[in-house]
Design an enzyme around this catalytic site. Structure first.
Site, PDB file in Angstrom:
ATOM      1  N   GLU A   1      -7.868  -8.956  15.538  1.00  0.00           N
ATOM      2  CA  GLU A   1      -7.510 -10.376  15.344  1.00  0.00           C
ATOM      3  C   GLU A   1      -6.530 -10.599  14.184  1.00  0.00           C
ATOM      4  OE1 GLU A   1      -8.101 -12.774  17.281  1.00  0.00           O
ATOM      5  OE2 GLU A   1      -7.831 -14.612  16.117  1.00  0.00           O
TER       6      GLU A   1
ATOM      7  N   HIS B   1       2.245   6.244  -2.301  1.00  0.00           N
ATOM      8  CA  HIS B   1       2.687   5.315  -3.342  1.00  0.00           C
ATOM      9  C   HIS B   1       2.124   3.900  -3.112  1.00  0.00           C
ATOM     10  CE1 HIS B   1       6.389   3.830  -5.868  1.00  0.00           C
ATOM     11  NE2 HIS B   1       5.386   2.973  -5.942  1.00  0.00           N
TER      12      HIS B   1
ATOM     13  N   HIS C   1       5.008  -5.814  -4.290  1.00  0.00           N
ATOM     14  CA  HIS C   1       4.843  -4.352  -4.230  1.00  0.00           C
ATOM     15  C   HIS C   1       3.440  -4.035  -4.708  1.00  0.00           C
ATOM     16  CE1 HIS C   1       5.265  -0.132  -4.747  1.00  0.00           C
ATOM     17  NE2 HIS C   1       5.465  -0.143  -6.042  1.00  0.00           N
TER      18      HIS C   1
ATOM     19  N   CYS D   1      11.350  -1.809  -9.868  1.00  0.00           N
ATOM     20  CA  CYS D   1      11.352  -2.223  -8.456  1.00  0.00           C
ATOM     21  C   CYS D   1      12.486  -3.197  -8.153  1.00  0.00           C
ATOM     22  CB  CYS D   1      10.032  -2.904  -8.096  1.00  0.00           C
ATOM     23  SG  CYS D   1       8.564  -2.028  -8.636  1.00  0.00           S
TER      24      CYS D   1
ATOM     25  N   HIS E   1       0.144  -1.053  -5.093  1.00  0.00           N
ATOM     26  CA  HIS E   1      -0.290   0.338  -5.078  1.00  0.00           C
ATOM     27  C   HIS E   1      -1.696   0.412  -4.473  1.00  0.00           C
ATOM     28  CE1 HIS E   1       2.512   2.187  -8.408  1.00  0.00           C
ATOM     29  NE2 HIS E   1       3.181   1.499  -7.500  1.00  0.00           N
TER      30      HIS E   1
END
Ligand SMILES: CSC[C@@H](O)[C@@H](O)C(=O)COP(=O)(O)O
Ligand SMILES: [Zn+2]
EC number: 4.2.1.109
Length: 245
Positions: free
Chosen positions: A151, A207, A122, A105, A124
């Site tokens: 809200e 993903h 990141h 990443c 999943h």
């Protein structure tokens, strides 16, 4: 001339101090701590997902393919900031633990840092994945998750220096298509950021999601608010309730 391994040892030995701190707020301590939390929330199970922090002129990055909840500060990679987007070469890392590779990443995290972020997460999360499945694919590069009059939308910024979204605003999160390799998502992420300059998150179909913030607390709370909204959206969909009024 020193062998590659000797060079790597030299780099690692010279810069171990970069990941050694008693301060729990130090990025090398925070990344493992955050990943333990994220694992328990179903965000980074099975080695997927991760997080990266920019601290001054250093970027702290987790290793690739490891159980993210078991990571230790000594496993953390360090890059000098600013850096090249694709730091595949060993010399770009000022600390590189032996026998580990940096997260796939990395170029996506660097894209967020280029955009002014202090932390990028990141996940999943299954809620994020489900939302990408519920938004029509036909929309192509215009695919976007939208929700209004809830809200928790107030937990997401309107854009840099523009304050937070209001209850009556519509939250829009762009969706990009997945690729076979994580690093190949980078151009899609860049395009989505260009098209939605105020966004702090991009969903990746089938993903997960990349979420960033000005600092660690903002990235984490924004990611939490989004995950809450995605879960709510999935449940609303099941009940036949619209996301946008
Ligand atoms: C379950 S494998 C997931 C990876 O391919 C990737 O999507 C991911 O999020 C983590 O990559 P990593 O290189 O381990 O940091
Ligand atoms: Zn991933």
């Amino acid at each position: 001339m020193a062998s590659t391994e000797e060079q790597a040892v030299a780099v690692t030995t010279n810069n171990d101090h970069l990941v050694q701190s008693e301060d729990p707020e130090h990025p090398a301590n925070l990344i493992p701590e955050l990943c333990r939390k994220f694992y328990n929330w179903g965000w980074v199970t099975g080695t997927g997902g991760g997080t990266s922090i920019r601290h001054g002129d250093h970027i702290f990055i987790a290793p690739s393919g490891v159980q993210k909840e078991l990571m230790k500060s000594e496993n953390i990679f360090v890059l000098q900031w600013p850096t090249k987007k694709y730091p595949a070469e060993e010399r770009n890392y000022i600390r590189r633990p032996l026998k580990l590779n940096p997260s796939a990443c990395t170029p996506l995290f660097l894209t967020a840092f280029e955009n002014g972020a202090g932390c990028c997460i990141h996940t999943h999360s299954q809620w994020a994945v489900l939302v990408t499945l519920l938004v029509e694919r036909e929309k192509g590069p215009d695919a976007c998750f939208e929700i209004s009059t809830i809200e928790q939308i107030k937990g997401i910024p309107r854009g840099k220096g523009k304050g937070m979204l209001g209850y009556y605003d519509t939250l829009s999160i762009p969706i990009i298509e997945n690729t076979a390799f994580e690093e190949d998502l980078t151009s899609g992420l860049e395009a989505a950021m260009k098209k939605y300059p105020d966004t702090y998150a991009v969903l990746v179909r089938r993903h997960g999601i990349y979420v960033w913030g000005d600092n660690v607390a903002k990235a984490k709370t924004q990611c939490e608010s989004l995950d809450y909204l995605f879960q709510l959206a999935v449940e609303m969909h099941k009940l036949g309730l619209p996301w946008v009024k």
